[in-house]
Structure formats: structure tokens, C-alpha cells
Scaffold this motif. Structure first.
Motif, mmCIF file in Angstrom:
data_model
loop_
_atom_site.group_PDB
_atom_site.id
_atom_site.type_symbol
_atom_site.label_atom_id
_atom_site.label_comp_id
_atom_site.label_asym_id
_atom_site.label_seq_id
_atom_site.Cartn_x
_atom_site.Cartn_y
_atom_site.Cartn_z
ATOM 1 N N LEU A 1 0.832 -1.207 0.000
ATOM 2 C CA LEU A 1 0.000 0.000 0.000
ATOM 3 C C LEU A 1 0.861 1.249 0.000
ATOM 4 C CD1 LEU A 1 -2.812 1.308 0.204
ATOM 5 C CD2 LEU A 1 -2.629 1.098 2.695
ATOM 6 N N ASN A 2 1.980 1.211 0.715
ATOM 7 C CA ASN A 2 2.891 2.348 0.729
ATOM 8 C C ASN A 2 3.503 2.585 -0.650
ATOM 9 O OD1 ASN A 2 6.197 2.964 1.378
ATOM 10 N ND2 ASN A 2 4.671 4.412 2.128
ATOM 11 N N GLN A 3 3.828 1.502 -1.379
ATOM 12 C CA GLN A 3 4.365 1.664 -2.725
ATOM 13 C C GLN A 3 3.322 2.265 -3.662
ATOM 14 O OE1 GLN A 3 7.589 1.188 -3.459
ATOM 15 N NE2 GLN A 3 7.882 0.696 -1.287
ATOM 16 N N LEU A 4 2.079 1.867 -3.499
ATOM 17 C CA LEU A 4 1.011 2.460 -4.316
ATOM 18 C C LEU A 4 0.853 3.946 -3.993
ATOM 19 C CD1 LEU A 4 -1.730 -0.330 -4.169
ATOM 20 C CD2 LEU A 4 -0.343 0.308 -6.131
ATOM 21 N N TRP A 5 0.952 4.301 -2.712
ATOM 22 C CA TRP A 5 0.805 5.703 -2.337
ATOM 23 C C TRP A 5 1.957 6.533 -2.889
ATOM 24 C CZ3 TRP A 5 3.620 9.283 0.432
ATOM 25 C CH2 TRP A 5 2.946 10.469 0.740
ATOM 26 N N LEU A 6 3.167 5.988 -2.896
ATOM 27 C CA LEU A 6 4.300 6.733 -3.450
ATOM 28 C C LEU A 6 4.080 7.039 -4.927
ATOM 29 C CD1 LEU A 6 7.338 4.920 -1.759
ATOM 30 C CD2 LEU A 6 6.468 7.218 -1.263
ATOM 31 N N GLY A 7 3.576 6.058 -5.679
ATOM 32 C CA GLY A 7 3.257 6.316 -7.086
ATOM 33 C C GLY A 7 2.156 7.345 -7.235
ATOM 34 N N TYR A 8 1.180 7.302 -6.336
ATOM 35 C CA TYR A 8 0.067 8.261 -6.392
ATOM 36 C C TYR A 8 0.544 9.678 -6.095
ATOM 37 C CZ TYR A 8 -3.515 10.979 -3.893
ATOM 38 O OH TYR A 8 -4.314 11.986 -3.419
ATOM 39 N N ILE A 9 1.358 9.845 -5.034
ATOM 40 C CA ILE A 9 1.764 11.193 -4.652
ATOM 41 C C ILE A 9 2.770 11.763 -5.650
ATOM 42 C CG2 ILE A 9 3.765 10.666 -3.198
ATOM 43 C CD1 ILE A 9 0.856 13.066 -2.382
ATOM 44 N N ARG A 10 3.579 10.907 -6.283
ATOM 45 C CA ARG A 10 4.488 11.409 -7.328
ATOM 46 C C ARG A 10 3.697 11.912 -8.527
ATOM 47 N NH1 ARG A 10 8.200 6.088 -6.587
ATOM 48 N NH2 ARG A 10 9.618 6.872 -4.960
ATOM 49 N N GLU A 11 2.628 11.221 -8.841
ATOM 50 C CA GLU A 11 1.788 11.664 -9.960
ATOM 51 C C GLU A 11 1.067 12.963 -9.614
ATOM 52 O OE1 GLU A 11 -1.940 9.973 -12.668
ATOM 53 O OE2 GLU A 11 -0.947 8.677 -11.202
ATOM 54 N N VAL A 12 0.644 13.106 -8.358
ATOM 55 C CA VAL A 12 -0.040 14.333 -7.935
ATOM 56 C C VAL A 12 0.905 15.523 -7.977
ATOM 57 C CG1 VAL A 12 -1.100 15.485 -5.955
ATOM 58 C CG2 VAL A 12 -1.793 13.169 -6.554
ATOM 59 N N LEU A 13 2.126 15.347 -7.471
ATOM 60 C CA LEU A 13 3.076 16.462 -7.405
ATOM 61 C C LEU A 13 3.679 16.796 -8.762
ATOM 62 C CD1 LEU A 13 4.884 15.564 -4.068
ATOM 63 C CD2 LEU A 13 3.283 17.423 -4.452
ATOM 64 N N GLY A 14 3.936 15.779 -9.571
ATOM 65 C CA GLY A 14 4.532 16.035 -10.874
ATOM 66 C C GLY A 14 5.926 16.607 -10.746
ATOM 67 N N SER A 15 6.203 17.667 -11.482
ATOM 68 C CA SER A 15 7.530 18.289 -11.452
ATOM 69 C C SER A 15 7.807 18.997 -10.127
ATOM 70 C CB SER A 15 7.661 19.301 -12.603
ATOM 71 O OG SER A 15 6.685 20.322 -12.478
ATOM 72 N N GLU A 16 6.749 19.301 -9.366
ATOM 73 C CA GLU A 16 6.936 19.985 -8.093
ATOM 74 C C GLU A 16 7.492 19.047 -7.023
ATOM 75 O OE1 GLU A 16 3.003 21.398 -7.627
ATOM 76 O OE2 GLU A 16 3.411 23.328 -8.591
ATOM 77 N N LEU A 17 7.664 17.767 -7.358
ATOM 78 C CA LEU A 17 8.332 16.847 -6.449
ATOM 79 C C LEU A 17 9.772 17.278 -6.194
ATOM 80 C CD1 LEU A 17 8.342 14.105 -4.906
ATOM 81 C CD2 LEU A 17 8.968 13.012 -7.064
ATOM 82 N N TYR A 18 10.373 17.998 -7.152
ATOM 83 C CA TYR A 18 11.763 18.430 -7.016
ATOM 84 C C TYR A 18 11.875 19.911 -6.646
ATOM 85 C CZ TYR A 18 12.191 14.118 -9.673
ATOM 86 O OH TYR A 18 12.078 12.813 -10.093
ATOM 87 N N THR A 19 10.820 20.692 -6.883
ATOM 88 C CA THR A 19 10.903 22.130 -6.633
ATOM 89 C C THR A 19 10.155 22.556 -5.379
ATOM 90 O OG1 THR A 19 8.981 22.507 -8.060
ATOM 91 C CG2 THR A 19 11.155 22.594 -9.087
ATOM 92 N N GLY A 20 9.044 21.880 -5.046
ATOM 93 C CA GLY A 20 8.259 22.272 -3.875
ATOM 94 C C GLY A 20 7.534 23.579 -4.123
ATOM 95 N N GLY A 21 7.356 24.367 -3.077
ATOM 96 C CA GLY A 21 6.702 25.659 -3.230
ATOM 97 C C GLY A 21 5.225 25.620 -2.887
ATOM 98 N N GLN A 22 4.555 26.737 -3.179
ATOM 99 C CA GLN A 22 3.132 26.846 -2.834
ATOM 100 C C GLN A 22 2.271 25.894 -3.647
ATOM 101 O OE1 GLN A 22 1.994 30.934 -3.231
ATOM 102 N NE2 GLN A 22 3.208 31.626 -1.473
ATOM 103 N N GLY A 23 2.683 25.627 -4.900
ATOM 104 C CA GLY A 23 1.904 24.687 -5.715
ATOM 105 C C GLY A 23 1.895 23.297 -5.113
ATOM 106 N N ALA A 24 3.032 22.846 -4.629
ATOM 107 C CA ALA A 24 3.109 21.539 -3.989
ATOM 108 C C ALA A 24 2.300 21.517 -2.701
ATOM 109 C CB ALA A 24 4.563 21.169 -3.717
ATOM 110 N N ALA A 25 2.341 22.619 -1.939
ATOM 111 C CA ALA A 25 1.579 22.687 -0.687
ATOM 112 C C ALA A 25 0.077 22.590 -0.942
ATOM 113 C CB ALA A 25 1.912 23.980 0.046
#
Length: 234
Positions: free
Chosen positions: A102-126
Motif C-alpha cells: 500500500l505504501n508503494q502504491l501511495w508513493l506512485g500516487y503522490i508522485r503523480e499528484v506532485l509532478g515536477s513539483e516533487l523536485y521544486t516544492g513551493g506553494q503549488g506543492a503545498a
């Protein structure tokens, strides 16, 4: 009685007159005696017409809805679901290894949600993380008003309104209130093959959740817009 006989004779004479226009006299007598005079008349009883057609349609519609409602089972209430233990994890399933996929599925889900903001962060990621679902996330209690909760680590198996239910590596389920607690979550980046990633890219994306601001169900957070507020406890 005499009037009935008179009517019958009149009807008979009219019938003979109509038949004589297309048939001979012998055929007229035969057709009348075989097909008209002794032919039985079957009457079908009918219900009286309704006094109000609109009321009749409404009653029919209500009766149909009542029958459909009786056939359709009612959903269980929250109290009935709790009484049946539908929210409880059985003893045989209280194992950390069961929830690792389930944790591996969530990691794939949250990476898809964040997209490129996985590396930049910021208000969009928040903003995206505020509406995300955390079932399956691996969390750690970083700060809490109760010191004994600090350091609890595990996978979220239930993201309720006021608590996170976490299963630890020792196969223990911990119920951690969101109020007065901060949770740290790390999302490792995707390791691409045949590429040499820089040291900056290999760092996991780490963020913290303020439990006081997350006292909503995951389904309710999906459509809720969070506004920045001054947090006195920080």
C-alpha cells in the motif's frame, strides 16, 4: 315486456334489411340465425374510472416507489458499521508487511499528484498536498504536545477526521491524534535507469503536516480550499 319484444323485432328487421343488401333471402336467414341471433356476448367487468386522473397517477407513482424502496436494501449507518467492526483491522491483518505494498502504491500516487513539483516544492506543492489522500503514507511524528508520541513511525492505515491510525514496524497499531501533532513525510524521487542523477536530485522530498490544519476526512479535503493562517503554536 311488450316494449322489449317490440325492440327485438325492430332490431331483427333492421338486421335483415342490412344483410339483404349483400346476400340472398336464404343466406340472410342462415347468417342471422347462426352468427347473430344465438351468438353469446361476453362481458368483461371493468373498474370504475378514477374521480381524478392526476391523483390516480400520483398514487400509482407513490406505490411504485414504495415497492422499489422495499426491494432496495438500506445502507448501514455509521453506528452500525462501527458495531459490526467494519473499520477495525483484524488481528491476522495487523502486520507491517501487509501494508508495505500500500505504501508503494501511495508513493506512485503522490508522485503523480506532485509532478515536477516533487523536485521544486513551493506553494503549488503545498496546495496539492493539502487535498491529497494519505492512506498508505509512511509518516513520522516529529513534534507533539504529548512527548511520548514523538518518534512514532509507520504506515497510515486510516486517515480519519481527527486521528491517524499508524501501523509500526513492530506490528503495532498506534492511534495518533492530529491535534497538537506534526507529521513528517518523505517521498524519494524516482530512480531512472541508465542515468546519472545529481546529488540534489537524489534527495527525497520531505515535508511536514500540521495536524491542527488537517482535521478533516480525506474525502472532504479533496474539495476544500485551504487559506493561509497565522499559527500561534509554531
Amino acid at each position: 315486456m311488450a316494449s322489449n319484444n317490440t325492440n327485438n323485432s325492430t332490431n331483427q328487421s333492421l338486421t335483415h334489411e342490412l344483410l339483404s343488401r349483400a346476400h340472398s333471402p336464404d343466406s340472410v336467414n342462415r347468417i342471422y340465425s347462426d352468427k347473430i341471433q344465438h351468438r353469446p356476448l361476453f362481458l368483461k367487468p371493468t373498474s370504475p374510472p378514477p374521480s381524478n386522473a392526476r391523483d390516480a397517477r400520483r398514487k400509482s407513482r407513490v406505490e411504485k416507489q414504495r415497492r422499489l424502496k422495499a426491494l432496495k436494501p438500506k445502507p448501514l449507518s455509521a453506528r452500525q458499521r462501527r458495531k459490526l467492526g467494519l473499520y477495525d483491522v483484524p488481528k491476522s491483518g495487523q502486520k507491517y508487511a501487509v501494508f508495505e505494498p500500500l505504501n508503494q502504491l501511495w508513493l506512485g500516487y503522490i508522485r503523480e499528484v506532485l509532478g515536477s513539483e516533487l523536485y521544486t516544492g513551493g506553494q503549488g506543492a503545498a496546495a496539492k498536498l493539502s487535498a491529497a489522500d494519505f492512506h498508505g503514507a509512511k509518516v513520522e511524528v516529529s513534534r507533539s504536545s504529548c512527548p511520548s508520541r514523538v518518534g512514532i513511525q509507520g504506515i497510515v492505515i486510516k486517515d480519519a477526521r481527527f486521528v491517524f491510525e499508524i501501523i509500526t514496524a513492530k506490528n503495532q497499531i498506534k492511534t495518533v491524534p492530529k491535534e497538537g501533532t506534526m507529521f513528517r513525510i518523505s517521498v524519494p524521487p524516482v530512480q531512472q535507469e541508465n542515468t546519472i542523477a545529481s546529488a540534489e536530485d537524489r534527495k527525497p522530498f520531505t515535508f511536514e503536516i500540521h495536524g491542527d490544519q488537517f482535521q478533516y476526512r480525506s474525502a472532504d479535503r479533496a474539495n476544500k480550499k485551504f487559506k493561509p493562517h497565522f499559527l500561534e503554536k509554531l
